[in-house]
Design a protein around this motif. Structure first.
Motif, PDB file in Angstrom:
ATOM      1  N   ASP A 126       0.790  -1.242   0.000  1.00 27.27           N
ATOM      2  CA  ASP A 126       0.000   0.000   0.000  1.00 27.27           C
ATOM      3  C   ASP A 126       0.813   1.278   0.000  1.00 27.27           C
ATOM      4  OD1 ASP A 126      -2.264  -1.430  -0.207  1.00 27.27           O
ATOM      5  OD2 ASP A 126      -3.003  -1.076   1.821  1.00 27.27           O
ATOM      6  N   GLY A 127       2.147   1.171   0.027  1.00 30.88           N
ATOM      7  CA  GLY A 127       2.959   2.385   0.007  1.00 30.88           C
ATOM      8  C   GLY A 127       4.138   2.233   0.942  1.00 30.88           C
ATOM      9  N   PRO A 128       4.783   3.344   1.310  1.00 29.55           N
ATOM     10  CA  PRO A 128       5.906   3.278   2.239  1.00 29.55           C
ATOM     11  C   PRO A 128       5.487   2.657   3.579  1.00 29.55           C
ATOM     12  CG  PRO A 128       5.666   5.498   1.325  1.00 29.55           C
ATOM     13  CD  PRO A 128       4.481   4.716   0.875  1.00 29.55           C
ATOM     14  N   LYS A 129       6.497   2.257   4.334  1.00 31.11           N
ATOM     15  CA  LYS A 129       6.258   1.477   5.568  1.00 31.11           C
ATOM     16  C   LYS A 129       5.168   2.065   6.471  1.00 31.11           C
ATOM     17  CE  LYS A 129       8.955  -0.423   9.452  1.00 31.11           C
ATOM     18  NZ  LYS A 129       8.639  -1.854   9.335  1.00 31.11           N
ATOM     19  N   GLU A 130       5.221   3.365   6.733  1.00 29.88           N
ATOM     20  CA  GLU A 130       4.281   3.930   7.722  1.00 29.88           C
ATOM     21  C   GLU A 130       2.842   3.885   7.204  1.00 29.88           C
ATOM     22  OE1 GLU A 130       6.540   5.607   6.117  1.00 29.88           O
ATOM     23  OE2 GLU A 130       5.698   7.463   5.305  1.00 29.88           O
ATOM     24  N   ILE A 131       2.665   3.862   5.896  1.00 28.05           N
ATOM     25  CA  ILE A 131       1.305   3.758   5.334  1.00 28.05           C
ATOM     26  C   ILE A 131       0.882   2.289   5.270  1.00 28.05           C
ATOM     27  CG2 ILE A 131      -0.100   4.178   3.262  1.00 28.05           C
ATOM     28  CD1 ILE A 131       1.927   6.554   2.751  1.00 28.05           C
ATOM     29  N   HIS A 132       1.741   1.483   4.661  1.00 25.43           N
ATOM     30  CA  HIS A 132       1.435   0.050   4.505  1.00 25.43           C
ATOM     31  C   HIS A 132       1.131  -0.606   5.854  1.00 25.43           C
ATOM     32  CE1 HIS A 132       2.013  -3.982   2.639  1.00 25.43           C
ATOM     33  NE2 HIS A 132       2.415  -4.286   3.862  1.00 25.43           N
ATOM     34  N   ASP A 133       1.984  -0.329   6.845  1.00 29.02           N
ATOM     35  CA  ASP A 133       1.868  -1.043   8.127  1.00 29.02           C
ATOM     36  C   ASP A 133       0.658  -0.629   8.962  1.00 29.02           C
ATOM     37  OD1 ASP A 133       3.946  -2.689   7.635  1.00 29.02           O
ATOM     38  OD2 ASP A 133       5.403  -1.695   8.933  1.00 29.02           O
ATOM     39  N   GLN A 134      -0.016   0.433   8.566  1.00 21.75           N
ATOM     40  CA  GLN A 134      -1.274   0.776   9.247  1.00 21.75           C
ATOM     41  C   GLN A 134      -2.369  -0.216   8.910  1.00 21.75           C
ATOM     42  OE1 GLN A 134      -3.139   4.679   8.903  1.00 21.75           O
ATOM     43  NE2 GLN A 134      -1.132   5.436   8.270  1.00 21.75           N
ATOM     44  N   TRP A 135      -2.279  -0.798   7.706  1.00 17.29           N
ATOM     45  CA  TRP A 135      -3.396  -1.589   7.183  1.00 17.29           C
ATOM     46  C   TRP A 135      -3.070  -3.064   7.012  1.00 17.29           C
ATOM     47  CZ3 TRP A 135      -7.581   1.265   7.155  1.00 17.29           C
ATOM     48  CH2 TRP A 135      -7.435   2.649   7.042  1.00 17.29           C
ATOM     49  N   ARG A 136      -1.891  -3.310   6.464  1.00 19.60           N
ATOM     50  CA  ARG A 136      -1.554  -4.677   6.073  1.00 19.60           C
ATOM     51  C   ARG A 136      -0.675  -5.281   7.172  1.00 19.60           C
ATOM     52  NH1 ARG A 136      -3.494  -5.750   1.128  1.00 19.60           N
ATOM     53  NH2 ARG A 136      -2.201  -7.611   0.976  1.00 19.60           N
ATOM     54  N   ILE A 137      -1.392  -5.865   8.154  1.00 20.18           N
ATOM     55  CA  ILE A 137      -0.707  -6.359   9.344  1.00 20.18           C
ATOM     56  C   ILE A 137      -0.787  -7.880   9.415  1.00 20.18           C
ATOM     57  CG2 ILE A 137      -1.104  -4.242  10.668  1.00 20.18           C
ATOM     58  CD1 ILE A 137      -3.486  -5.595  11.985  1.00 20.18           C
ATOM     59  N   GLY A 138       0.077  -8.436  10.261  1.00 17.58           N
ATOM     60  CA  GLY A 138       0.056  -9.884  10.464  1.00 17.58           C
ATOM     61  C   GLY A 138      -0.947 -10.262  11.551  1.00 17.58           C
ATOM     62  N   HIS A 139      -1.050 -11.556  11.851  1.00 13.59           N
ATOM     63  CA  HIS A 139      -2.029 -12.000  12.848  1.00 13.59           C
ATOM     64  C   HIS A 139      -1.655 -11.573  14.270  1.00 13.59           C
ATOM     65  CE1 HIS A 139      -4.766 -14.170  10.254  1.00 13.59           C
ATOM     66  NE2 HIS A 139      -3.708 -14.581   9.564  1.00 13.59           N
ATOM     67  N   THR A 140      -0.402 -11.142  14.464  1.00 11.69           N
ATOM     68  CA  THR A 140      -0.026 -10.634  15.790  1.00 11.69           C
ATOM     69  C   THR A 140      -0.189  -9.121  15.856  1.00 11.69           C
ATOM     70  OG1 THR A 140       2.251 -10.421  15.059  1.00 11.69           O
ATOM     71  CG2 THR A 140       1.661 -12.475  16.197  1.00 11.69           C
ATOM     72  N   GLY A 141      -0.592  -8.502  14.749  1.00 13.44           N
ATOM     73  CA  GLY A 141      -0.841  -7.058  14.759  1.00 13.44           C
ATOM     74  C   GLY A 141       0.313  -6.207  14.254  1.00 13.44           C
ATOM     75  N   SER A 142       1.449  -6.832  13.986  1.00 10.55           N
ATOM     76  CA  SER A 142       2.569  -6.005  13.509  1.00 10.55           C
ATOM     77  C   SER A 142       2.537  -5.882  11.981  1.00 10.55           C
ATOM     78  CB  SER A 142       3.904  -6.587  13.975  1.00 10.55           C
ATOM     79  OG  SER A 142       3.949  -7.933  13.624  1.00 10.55           O
ATOM     80  N   GLY A 143       3.112  -4.791  11.482  1.00  4.80           N
ATOM     81  CA  GLY A 143       3.100  -4.512  10.045  1.00  4.80           C
ATOM     82  C   GLY A 143       3.877  -5.548   9.247  1.00  4.80           C
ATOM     83  N   THR A 144       3.500  -5.714   7.983  1.00  2.53           N
ATOM     84  CA  THR A 144       4.140  -6.739   7.140  1.00  2.53           C
ATOM     85  C   THR A 144       5.089  -6.131   6.105  1.00  2.53           C
ATOM     86  OG1 THR A 144       2.267  -6.627   5.591  1.00  2.53           O
ATOM     87  CG2 THR A 144       2.153  -8.303   7.337  1.00  2.53           C
ATOM     88  N   PHE A 145       5.284  -4.812   6.169  1.00  2.13           N
ATOM     89  CA  PHE A 145       6.035  -4.122   5.123  1.00  2.13           C
ATOM     90  C   PHE A 145       7.396  -4.786   4.833  1.00  2.13           C
ATOM     91  CE2 PHE A 145       9.184  -0.986   3.812  1.00  2.13           C
ATOM     92  CZ  PHE A 145       8.566  -0.394   2.726  1.00  2.13           C
TER      93      PHE A 145
END
Ligand code: SF4
Length: 376
Positions: A126-145
């Motif tokens: 979805d974009g740079p880390k701070e944007i992507h990691d808001q939405w595309r997270i793993g099952h533990t809640g952390s970003g997948t960037f």
């Protein structure tokens, strides 16, 4: 003969290794996925290949196949090989096969298999880390960037990357900076990028949209268009290219764009035929046909001529008077079906992105007029 189908989307895995917050499969109230087996079985794969071959012979025109999920690479090497070899046994490389992946599970071994059977790979980011990691997270809640970028680098490093790398797919965050997102994707060395609006409808406005008449997404796309047109070595943006092409008189067959019919069929993990599964975001079961039909029953081509399928085709065309007399209809097409939903009136509405689309189209026309003079 007009094509019966343009795209077949195969839900080859019903589960996902990550947990995007906006995902229509797992977070929109429809729990059909939990009743599905984890993977498409060998029997369903063989039936799908057999039925697609019949449709290919019947319509005489290629259609695209998209492997989807859940996450298709959860299949692993053996299942992926079986699936692709079974499809390629009956469908020549004229029938594009692509895999839409979140990128986390990409390995050289899986890419070798894709390369052997001519299946390309498109990565969602979805974009740079701070944007992507808001939405595309793993099952533990952390970003997948970090994992996605790692997977994308493996794809870019593959000896067959020119074929395999089918570009990026991003969901718009209207609070992000379009220039930052665009130049980030360019820095990744992607061959192209496509953008989707977030799911939503008249009863549940998309994230970031204040009202039906506000234009947060339109503003974002207009800024993206400006950045794109100002770039002398642009990274192709598929949605903008398609819209510009239609404005210049071309024909584009794409869902939610223009007035050309677009036939899309989904084969669920257990072989059930469904409408576009993004409709799940409207209400639980909105993607189901009135009669349940399974591809294993061996009658796909008959089904494509059925009243149920014809009604689904009709549903894609806008029906509300405001769209039918709209000067933007030829390009907007009334938008995606899911964006038209309202509890009171069903799908008989304008798109929830109507104001955004008008703004973007006006800006496109103005930009083209500067180059070519006025366009229709
Ligand atoms: S959704 Fe809006 S812009 Fe699109 S065709 Fe309908 S009225 Fe026109």
């Amino acid at each position: 003969m007009e094509a019966l189908i343009d795209t077949v989307l195969l839900k080859v895995a019903s589960r996902c290794n990550i947990n995007c917050t906006y995902c229509y499969v797992y977070h929109m109230g429809d729990d059909n996925w939990s009743r599905q087996g984890k993977f498409m079985s060998g029997e369903t794969i063989e039936a799908t290949a057999r039925e697609l071959k019949k449709v290919a012979d019947l319509q005489g025109k290629p259609f695209s196949i998209v492997l989807h999920g859940g996450e298709p690479f959860l299949l692993g090497a053996e299942r992926l090989k079986f699936l692709l070899s079974t499809l390629r046994n009956v469908l020549s490389p004229e029938f594009p096969i692509s895999i839409q992946t979140n990128g986390v599970l990409i390995t050289p071994e899986l890419l070798d298999i894709c390369s052997s059977y001519r299946a390309s790979v498109a990565v969602s980011i979805d974009g740079p880390k701070e944007i992507h990691d808001q939405w595309r997270i793993g099952h533990t809640g952390s970003g997948t960037f970090d994992e996605v970028v790692k997977g994308y680098q493996i794809l870019k490093a593959h000896p067959d990357h020119l074929f395999l790398n089918a570009g990026l797919l991003a969901v718009v965050d209207p609070f992000s900076d379009p220039a930052e997102v665009y130049y980030f994707f360019k820095s990744l060395g992607a061959p192209s990028v496509d953008f989707l609006y977030k799911d939503g409808n008249h009863d549940r406005l998309p994230f970031g949209k204040r009202s039906l008449f506000s234009t947060e997404y339109g503003n974002w796309m207009v800024r993206l268009l400006q950045v794109y047109l100002a770039d002398h070595e642009p990274l192709p943006i598929r949605v903008l290219d398609d819209m510009l092409k239609v404005l210049l008189g071309g024909i584009v067959s794409k869902e939610g764009l223009g007035i050309t019919d677009f036939g899309i069929l989904i084969v669920d993990t257990d072989g059930t035929l469904t409408k576009n599964d993004t409709l799940k975001s409207a209400f639980n079961g909105a993607d189901q046909f009135s009669q349940s039909v399974n591809i294993k029953n061996g009658d796909l081509s008959t089904f494509l001529y059925s009243e149920d399928f014809e009604e689904y085709r009709r549903m894609q065309r806008p029906s509300v008077a405001q769209c039918l007399k709209c000067p933007y209809l030829d390009l907007c097409g009334g938008g995606m079906i899911l964006h038209r939903w309202k509890n009171e009136t069903g799908f008989n509405n304008t798109s929830v992105y109507c104001a955004d689309q008008m703004l973007l189209i006006d800006e496109m026309k103005a930009a083209l007029a500067k180059i070519y003079g006025n366009v229709a």
